[in-house]
Motif scaffolding. Sequence first.
Motif, PDB file in Angstrom:
ATOM      1  N   SER A   1      55.569  42.752  24.601  1.00 47.89           N
ATOM      2  CA  SER A   1      54.392  42.602  26.078  1.00 47.89           C
ATOM      3  C   SER A   1      53.122  43.105  25.642  1.00 47.89           C
ATOM      4  O   SER A   1      52.289  42.333  25.968  1.00 47.89           O
ATOM      5  CB  SER A   1      55.103  43.000  27.095  1.00 47.89           C
ATOM      6  OG  SER A   1      55.751  44.578  26.667  1.00 47.89           O
ATOM      7  N   LEU A   2      53.103  43.929  24.579  1.00 47.15           N
ATOM      8  CA  LEU A   2      51.897  44.421  24.313  1.00 47.15           C
ATOM      9  C   LEU A   2      51.144  43.315  23.508  1.00 47.15           C
ATOM     10  O   LEU A   2      49.926  42.963  23.708  1.00 47.15           O
ATOM     11  CB  LEU A   2      52.178  45.570  23.395  1.00 47.15           C
ATOM     12  CG  LEU A   2      51.067  46.741  23.509  1.00 47.15           C
ATOM     13  CD1 LEU A   2      51.786  47.990  22.927  1.00 47.15           C
ATOM     14  CD2 LEU A   2      49.781  46.688  22.653  1.00 47.15           C
TER      15      LEU A   2
ATOM     16  N   ARG B   1      51.742  39.902  23.622  1.00 46.21           N
ATOM     17  CA  ARG B   1      51.855  38.770  24.761  1.00 46.21           C
ATOM     18  C   ARG B   1      50.649  39.194  25.384  1.00 46.21           C
ATOM     19  O   ARG B   1      49.723  38.304  25.906  1.00 46.21           O
ATOM     20  CB  ARG B   1      52.812  38.504  25.383  1.00 46.21           C
ATOM     21  CG  ARG B   1      54.129  38.081  24.905  1.00 46.21           C
ATOM     22  CD  ARG B   1      54.336  36.639  24.695  1.00 46.21           C
ATOM     23  NE  ARG B   1      54.054  35.998  25.635  1.00 46.21           N
ATOM     24  CZ  ARG B   1      54.181  34.583  25.648  1.00 46.21           C
ATOM     25  NH1 ARG B   1      54.233  33.901  24.660  1.00 46.21           N
ATOM     26  NH2 ARG B   1      54.025  33.837  26.881  1.00 46.21           N
ATOM     27  N   ASN B   2      50.180  40.273  26.001  1.00 42.61           N
ATOM     28  CA  ASN B   2      49.332  40.538  26.948  1.00 42.61           C
ATOM     29  C   ASN B   2      47.814  40.180  26.204  1.00 42.61           C
ATOM     30  O   ASN B   2      47.079  40.046  26.814  1.00 42.61           O
ATOM     31  CB  ASN B   2      49.257  42.033  27.412  1.00 42.61           C
ATOM     32  CG  ASN B   2      50.370  42.267  28.469  1.00 42.61           C
ATOM     33  OD1 ASN B   2      51.119  41.114  28.917  1.00 42.61           O
ATOM     34  ND2 ASN B   2      50.820  43.391  28.590  1.00 42.61           N
TER      35      ASN B   2
ATOM     36  N   ILE C   1      46.134  37.064  26.958  1.00 39.47           N
ATOM     37  CA  ILE C   1      45.941  36.617  28.438  1.00 39.47           C
ATOM     38  C   ILE C   1      44.530  36.437  28.765  1.00 39.47           C
ATOM     39  O   ILE C   1      43.868  35.490  29.345  1.00 39.47           O
ATOM     40  CB  ILE C   1      46.617  37.957  29.574  1.00 39.47           C
ATOM     41  CG1 ILE C   1      48.055  37.760  29.555  1.00 39.47           C
ATOM     42  CG2 ILE C   1      46.143  37.485  30.893  1.00 39.47           C
ATOM     43  CD1 ILE C   1      48.790  38.807  30.238  1.00 39.47           C
ATOM     44  N   LYS C   2      43.902  37.469  28.091  1.00 42.22           N
ATOM     45  CA  LYS C   2      42.396  37.380  28.511  1.00 42.22           C
ATOM     46  C   LYS C   2      41.235  36.834  27.373  1.00 42.22           C
ATOM     47  O   LYS C   2      40.578  36.168  27.932  1.00 42.22           O
ATOM     48  CB  LYS C   2      42.094  39.145  28.862  1.00 42.22           C
ATOM     49  CG  LYS C   2      40.826  39.537  28.642  1.00 42.22           C
ATOM     50  CD  LYS C   2      40.603  40.818  29.227  1.00 42.22           C
ATOM     51  CE  LYS C   2      40.286  42.054  28.412  1.00 42.22           C
ATOM     52  NZ  LYS C   2      40.094  42.146  27.136  1.00 42.22           N
TER      53      LYS C   2
END
Length: 216
Positions: free
Chosen positions: A109-110, A112-113, A116-117
């Motif tokens: 998740s780190l 993938r996150n 996001i931005k």
Amino acid sequence: MKRVVAIDGPSGAGKSTISRMLADRLGFQFLDTGALYRALGMYLDRKGISHLDSDEVLSSGIGDVKIELSGEKIFLEGQDVSGLIRTPAAGHLASVFSARRPVREYLFSLQRNAAIKDDIVAEGRDMTTVVFPDAWAKFFLDASVEERARRRYQQLLEKGMNITMDQALSDIRDRDQRDSNRDIAPLKKAEDSILIDSTDISISEVVEEMLKKLPA
Ligand code: DC
């Protein structure tokens, strides 16, 4: 999800340098996922946890560890470990701990996150296959084992580390063996990724080649 250029390949293929240059050229952020595995491996080792321990021990060891990326720097529990994670010992810890599910799940998740931005260039072993299977562009960067060992040897010599060419070659071979043969997210070329062999071409030629192959 923003645009992701996902790059996989074995140790010493030039992924970090090339990804950093490509990110600069595109104005994207650079995500060095090996650095995350190195920092987490170092954290677990410092806690006296072995890669042979059970999933439960690994999961509780990982707990709520704080790993932060800030530009080119990486912080572990607030400590700048950007230099410390670059030793062969830290590379070995990353390689053995990265075969374990709790470690991969925590870092998933780190990673993938990060997309996001920002638009990113992400490099590692499972960017094209597991973390960003729908990436905007996908590359597999390879080079012969001898050339990769030669580069690793040069790099470590420049850092003042004591290493022979034979050690560099055997380290790269061990790493290939572990990274490609583990059960979870092994290193392999995704069917739809573009293969680039950097054995006989310079780093800047590889970058130019990649730029030409990006979607319009
Ligand atoms: O790219 P590197 O040498 O910094 O990576 C260190 C180890 O971390 C590598 O041997 C395997 C592991 N790794 C991984 O399993 N998956 C990634 N996406 C990145 C690194």
